[in-house]
Design a protein around this motif. Structure first.
Motif, PDB file in Angstrom:
ATOM      1  N   ASN A  30       0.819  -1.212   0.000  1.00  0.00           N
ATOM      2  CA  ASN A  30       0.000   0.000   0.000  1.00  0.00           C
ATOM      3  C   ASN A  30       0.852   1.260   0.000  1.00  0.00           C
ATOM      4  O   ASN A  30       0.561   2.212  -0.717  1.00  0.00           O
ATOM      5  CB  ASN A  30      -0.951  -0.003   1.201  1.00  0.00           C
ATOM      6  CG  ASN A  30      -2.085  -0.969   1.005  1.00  0.00           C
ATOM      7  OD1 ASN A  30      -2.949  -0.747   0.180  1.00  0.00           O
ATOM      8  ND2 ASN A  30      -2.074  -2.058   1.751  1.00  0.00           N
ATOM      9  N   MET A  34       1.035   3.841  -3.331  1.00  0.00           N
ATOM     10  CA  MET A  34       0.607   5.237  -3.280  1.00  0.00           C
ATOM     11  C   MET A  34       1.742   6.169  -3.690  1.00  0.00           C
ATOM     12  O   MET A  34       1.515   7.200  -4.322  1.00  0.00           O
ATOM     13  CB  MET A  34       0.077   5.602  -1.898  1.00  0.00           C
ATOM     14  CG  MET A  34      -1.162   4.854  -1.468  1.00  0.00           C
ATOM     15  SD  MET A  34      -2.472   4.547  -2.694  1.00  0.00           S
ATOM     16  CE  MET A  34      -2.721   6.032  -3.535  1.00  0.00           C
ATOM     17  N   ARG A  64      -1.194   3.749   3.156  1.00  0.00           N
ATOM     18  CA  ARG A  64      -1.593   4.565   2.001  1.00  0.00           C
ATOM     19  C   ARG A  64      -1.419   6.049   2.307  1.00  0.00           C
ATOM     20  O   ARG A  64      -0.873   6.802   1.496  1.00  0.00           O
ATOM     21  CB  ARG A  64      -3.039   4.274   1.602  1.00  0.00           C
ATOM     22  CG  ARG A  64      -3.215   2.930   0.958  1.00  0.00           C
ATOM     23  CD  ARG A  64      -4.645   2.689   0.554  1.00  0.00           C
ATOM     24  NE  ARG A  64      -4.804   1.345   0.005  1.00  0.00           N
ATOM     25  CZ  ARG A  64      -5.933   0.893  -0.508  1.00  0.00           C
ATOM     26  NH1 ARG A  64      -6.997   1.651  -0.551  1.00  0.00           N
ATOM     27  NH2 ARG A  64      -5.997  -0.335  -0.979  1.00  0.00           N
TER      28      ARG A  64
END
Length: 170
Positions: A30, A34, A64
């Protein structure tokens, strides 16, 4: 889960760390994903990015959020709007989110697919066109389409391969 763990059933979580118990998991990166998303938007010339993340406090939300913030800082991109939004639980907030992103002067929005579709649809109703007026990059590749059947540009991952890895771990 507790009963399965007591029976010593082998468990493997997919796309997130377990909340409790001792068992394995398979997850996407994650944080790295991002960072790649912001890097991609910056490579297109976007210098003012909005982030509408998922609310909550779990490992993937934290990763994230940190990935977006770190990438913006590293690339010298302005993170001009940073707001969690749950499109399913709070659809009544859509107008505030849409207005907040546009008022921030963002030229691109990075968000999950569950959030991207209702935002794009609401902007369309207000004559704000994606990608003419603002770019949108989703996350999760859920295969959603907008009301006029446009697909969302999104970051995806191989869900089948994640399942294979989880099965092999069992």
């Amino acid at each position: 889960l507790d009963a399965l763990l007591r029976l010593r059933v082998t468990l493997v979580a997919i796309n997130g760390q377990p909340r409790y118990g001792e068992y394995g998991y398979v997850s996407i990166d994650n944080y790295g994903s991002m960072r790649m998303a912001v890097d991609y938007l910056a490579s297109l010339g976007h210098r003012r990015i909005a982030w509408v993340g998922t609310p909550g406090d779990n490992s993937f939300v934290r990763a994230r959020n940190k990935g977006v913030a770190d990438a913006c800082a590293y690339l010298g991109v302005d993170l001009v709007y940073d707001q969690p939004y749950d499109a399913v639980a709070h659809p009544e907030q859509i107008d505030d989110i849409c207005r907040g992103v546009l008022d921030s002067g963002a030229t691109a929005l990075c968000t999950g697919d569950y959030t991207a579709v209702p935002i794009i649809d609401r902007w369309h109703q207000c004559n704000v066109e994606v990608p003419r007026d603002i770019s949108v990059l989703g996350y999760d590749d859920m295969g959603f389409r907008t009301f006029d059947d446009r697909r969302v540009t999104t970051i995806g991952f191989d869900k089948f391969h994640m399942g294979e890895i989880a099965a092999e771990a069992m």
